[in-house]
Design a protein around this motif. Sequence first.
Motif, PDB file in Angstrom:
ATOM      1  N   ARG A  26       0.827  -1.200   0.000  1.00 11.88           N
ATOM      2  CA  ARG A  26       0.000   0.000   0.000  1.00 11.88           C
ATOM      3  C   ARG A  26       0.864   1.253   0.000  1.00 11.88           C
ATOM      4  O   ARG A  26       1.862   1.328   0.731  1.00 11.88           O
ATOM      5  N   ALA A  27       0.461   2.226  -0.783  1.00 10.44           N
ATOM      6  CA  ALA A  27       1.224   3.475  -0.872  1.00 10.44           C
ATOM      7  C   ALA A  27       1.282   4.194   0.476  1.00 10.44           C
ATOM      8  O   ALA A  27       2.286   4.836   0.796  1.00 10.44           O
ATOM      9  N   ASP A  28       0.234   4.072   1.285  1.00 12.83           N
ATOM     10  CA  ASP A  28       0.201   4.754   2.575  1.00 12.83           C
ATOM     11  C   ASP A  28       0.479   3.818   3.750  1.00 12.83           C
ATOM     12  O   ASP A  28       0.294   4.190   4.895  1.00 12.83           O
ATOM     13  N   GLY A  29       0.952   2.611   3.474  1.00 14.90           N
ATOM     14  CA  GLY A  29       1.205   1.637   4.534  1.00 14.90           C
ATOM     15  C   GLY A  29       2.611   1.732   5.083  1.00 14.90           C
ATOM     16  O   GLY A  29       3.540   2.145   4.400  1.00 14.90           O
ATOM     17  N   THR A  30       2.755   1.328   6.352  1.00 16.74           N
ATOM     18  CA  THR A  30       4.086   1.304   6.971  1.00 16.74           C
ATOM     19  C   THR A  30       4.713  -0.074   6.909  1.00 16.74           C
ATOM     20  O   THR A  30       5.918  -0.210   7.076  1.00 16.74           O
ATOM     21  N   GLY A  31       3.884  -1.105   6.722  1.00 16.73           N
ATOM     22  CA  GLY A  31       4.408  -2.459   6.697  1.00 16.73           C
ATOM     23  C   GLY A  31       4.761  -2.988   8.073  1.00 16.73           C
ATOM     24  O   GLY A  31       5.539  -3.932   8.200  1.00 16.73           O
ATOM     25  N   LEU A  32       4.184  -2.396   9.106  1.00 20.75           N
ATOM     26  CA  LEU A  32       4.503  -2.834  10.468  1.00 20.75           C
ATOM     27  C   LEU A  32       3.388  -3.644  11.120  1.00 20.75           C
ATOM     28  O   LEU A  32       3.642  -4.427  12.031  1.00 20.75           O
ATOM     29  N   GLY A  33       2.168  -3.495  10.679  1.00 20.98           N
ATOM     30  CA  GLY A  33       1.027  -4.129  11.334  1.00 20.98           C
ATOM     31  C   GLY A  33       1.122  -5.634  11.424  1.00 20.98           C
ATOM     32  O   GLY A  33       1.019  -6.216  12.513  1.00 20.98           O
ATOM     33  N   LEU A  34       1.310  -6.306  10.316  1.00 20.03           N
ATOM     34  CA  LEU A  34       1.374  -7.771  10.324  1.00 20.03           C
ATOM     35  C   LEU A  34       2.650  -8.270  11.001  1.00 20.03           C
ATOM     36  O   LEU A  34       2.631  -9.306  11.664  1.00 20.03           O
ATOM     37  N   ALA A  35       3.742  -7.541  10.841  1.00 12.78           N
ATOM     38  CA  ALA A  35       4.994  -7.936  11.500  1.00 12.78           C
ATOM     39  C   ALA A  35       4.822  -7.890  13.017  1.00 12.78           C
ATOM     40  O   ALA A  35       5.214  -8.826  13.729  1.00 12.78           O
ATOM     41  N   LEU A  36       4.216  -6.831  13.520  1.00 16.13           N
ATOM     42  CA  LEU A  36       3.996  -6.710  14.960  1.00 16.13           C
ATOM     43  C   LEU A  36       2.974  -7.729  15.459  1.00 16.13           C
ATOM     44  O   LEU A  36       3.152  -8.324  16.521  1.00 16.13           O
ATOM     45  N   ALA A  37       1.908  -7.936  14.694  1.00 13.16           N
ATOM     46  CA  ALA A  37       0.891  -8.903  15.087  1.00 13.16           C
ATOM     47  C   ALA A  37       1.478 -10.305  15.200  1.00 13.16           C
ATOM     48  O   ALA A  37       1.180 -11.038  16.149  1.00 13.16           O
ATOM     49  N   ARG A  38       2.338 -10.673  14.261  1.00 12.46           N
ATOM     50  CA  ARG A  38       2.950 -12.000  14.336  1.00 12.46           C
ATOM     51  C   ARG A  38       3.893 -12.097  15.527  1.00 12.46           C
ATOM     52  O   ARG A  38       3.943 -13.122  16.208  1.00 12.46           O
ATOM     53  N   GLU A  39       4.653 -11.043  15.800  1.00  4.32           N
ATOM     54  CA  GLU A  39       5.562 -11.056  16.953  1.00  4.32           C
ATOM     55  C   GLU A  39       4.792 -11.235  18.253  1.00  4.32           C
ATOM     56  O   GLU A  39       5.219 -11.967  19.146  1.00  4.32           O
ATOM     57  N   VAL A  40       3.645 -10.584  18.377  1.00  2.34           N
ATOM     58  CA  VAL A  40       2.816 -10.734  19.576  1.00  2.34           C
ATOM     59  C   VAL A  40       2.313 -12.174  19.685  1.00  2.34           C
ATOM     60  O   VAL A  40       2.352 -12.782  20.758  1.00  2.34           O
ATOM     61  N   ALA A  41       1.843 -12.720  18.565  1.00  2.17           N
ATOM     62  CA  ALA A  41       1.364 -14.105  18.566  1.00  2.17           C
ATOM     63  C   ALA A  41       2.485 -15.064  18.976  1.00  2.17           C
ATOM     64  O   ALA A  41       2.282 -15.943  19.826  1.00  2.17           O
ATOM     65  N   LEU A  42       3.659 -14.906  18.402  1.00  4.06           N
ATOM     66  CA  LEU A  42       4.794 -15.772  18.731  1.00  4.06           C
ATOM     67  C   LEU A  42       5.205 -15.623  20.193  1.00  4.06           C
ATOM     68  O   LEU A  42       5.531 -16.617  20.853  1.00  4.06           O
ATOM     69  N   ALA A  43       5.173 -14.405  20.715  1.00  5.18           N
ATOM     70  CA  ALA A  43       5.556 -14.160  22.104  1.00  5.18           C
ATOM     71  C   ALA A  43       4.615 -14.863  23.082  1.00  5.18           C
ATOM     72  O   ALA A  43       4.997 -15.152  24.213  1.00  5.18           O
ATOM     73  N   HIS A  44       3.403 -15.150  22.624  1.00  5.69           N
ATOM     74  CA  HIS A  44       2.425 -15.832  23.462  1.00  5.69           C
ATOM     75  C   HIS A  44       2.304 -17.322  23.115  1.00  5.69           C
ATOM     76  O   HIS A  44       1.347 -17.991  23.497  1.00  5.69           O
ATOM     77  N   GLY A  45       3.276 -17.827  22.361  1.00  7.50           N
ATOM     78  CA  GLY A  45       3.293 -19.241  22.017  1.00  7.50           C
ATOM     79  C   GLY A  45       2.355 -19.609  20.885  1.00  7.50           C
ATOM     80  O   GLY A  45       2.032 -20.776  20.697  1.00  7.50           O
ATOM     81  N   GLY A  46       1.933 -18.626  20.122  1.00  9.79           N
ATOM     82  CA  GLY A  46       0.996 -18.871  19.029  1.00  9.79           C
ATOM     83  C   GLY A  46       1.606 -18.636  17.669  1.00  9.79           C
ATOM     84  O   GLY A  46       2.830 -18.629  17.509  1.00  9.79           O
ATOM     85  N   GLU A  47       0.732 -18.419  16.707  1.00  7.04           N
ATOM     86  CA  GLU A  47       1.166 -18.233  15.317  1.00  7.04           C
ATOM     87  C   GLU A  47       0.141 -17.381  14.593  1.00  7.04           C
ATOM     88  O   GLU A  47      -1.055 -17.407  14.919  1.00  7.04           O
ATOM     89  N   LEU A  48       0.613 -16.619  13.622  1.00  3.89           N
ATOM     90  CA  LEU A  48      -0.245 -15.874  12.710  1.00  3.89           C
ATOM     91  C   LEU A  48       0.151 -16.302  11.310  1.00  3.89           C
ATOM     92  O   LEU A  48       1.328 -16.250  10.947  1.00  3.89           O
ATOM     93  N   ARG A  49      -0.838 -16.765  10.539  1.00  4.28           N
ATOM     94  CA  ARG A  49      -0.571 -17.279   9.195  1.00  4.28           C
ATOM     95  C   ARG A  49      -1.430 -16.570   8.159  1.00  4.28           C
ATOM     96  O   ARG A  49      -2.534 -16.127   8.462  1.00  4.28           O
ATOM     97  N   HIS A  50      -0.928 -16.560   6.940  1.00  6.07           N
ATOM     98  CA  HIS A  50      -1.681 -16.072   5.789  1.00  6.07           C
ATOM     99  C   HIS A  50      -2.000 -17.263   4.899  1.00  6.07           C
ATOM    100  O   HIS A  50      -1.156 -18.126   4.672  1.00  6.07           O
ATOM    101  N   VAL A  51      -3.239 -17.296   4.398  1.00  6.03           N
ATOM    102  CA  VAL A  51      -3.668 -18.323   3.457  1.00  6.03           C
ATOM    103  C   VAL A  51      -4.263 -17.606   2.257  1.00  6.03           C
ATOM    104  O   VAL A  51      -5.195 -16.807   2.408  1.00  6.03           O
ATOM    105  N   ALA A  52      -3.715 -17.854   1.080  1.00  7.77           N
ATOM    106  CA  ALA A  52      -4.243 -17.229  -0.131  1.00  7.77           C
ATOM    107  C   ALA A  52      -5.546 -17.911  -0.531  1.00  7.77           C
ATOM    108  O   ALA A  52      -5.618 -19.134  -0.581  1.00  7.77           O
TER     109      ALA A  52
END
Length: 68
Positions: A26-52
Amino acid sequence: MRVDDDGPGVPESLQPQLFEPFATGRADGTGLGLALAREVALAHGGELRHVALHPGTRFELELPWRAS
């Protein structure tokens, strides 16, 4: 938990680095949202996945259940 979107989906060229900081399609995106969301999930013993989906995309958040 899973969230489905029936929009255009994530471009194939972006999928390999989707969870890396500053990766954005996205032209106005920072590219941090999904990276941070996955880090939070991993820190809690979980996972965040993308499925096309065709069309669309799915994000799946899995967190362990711990009874208190």
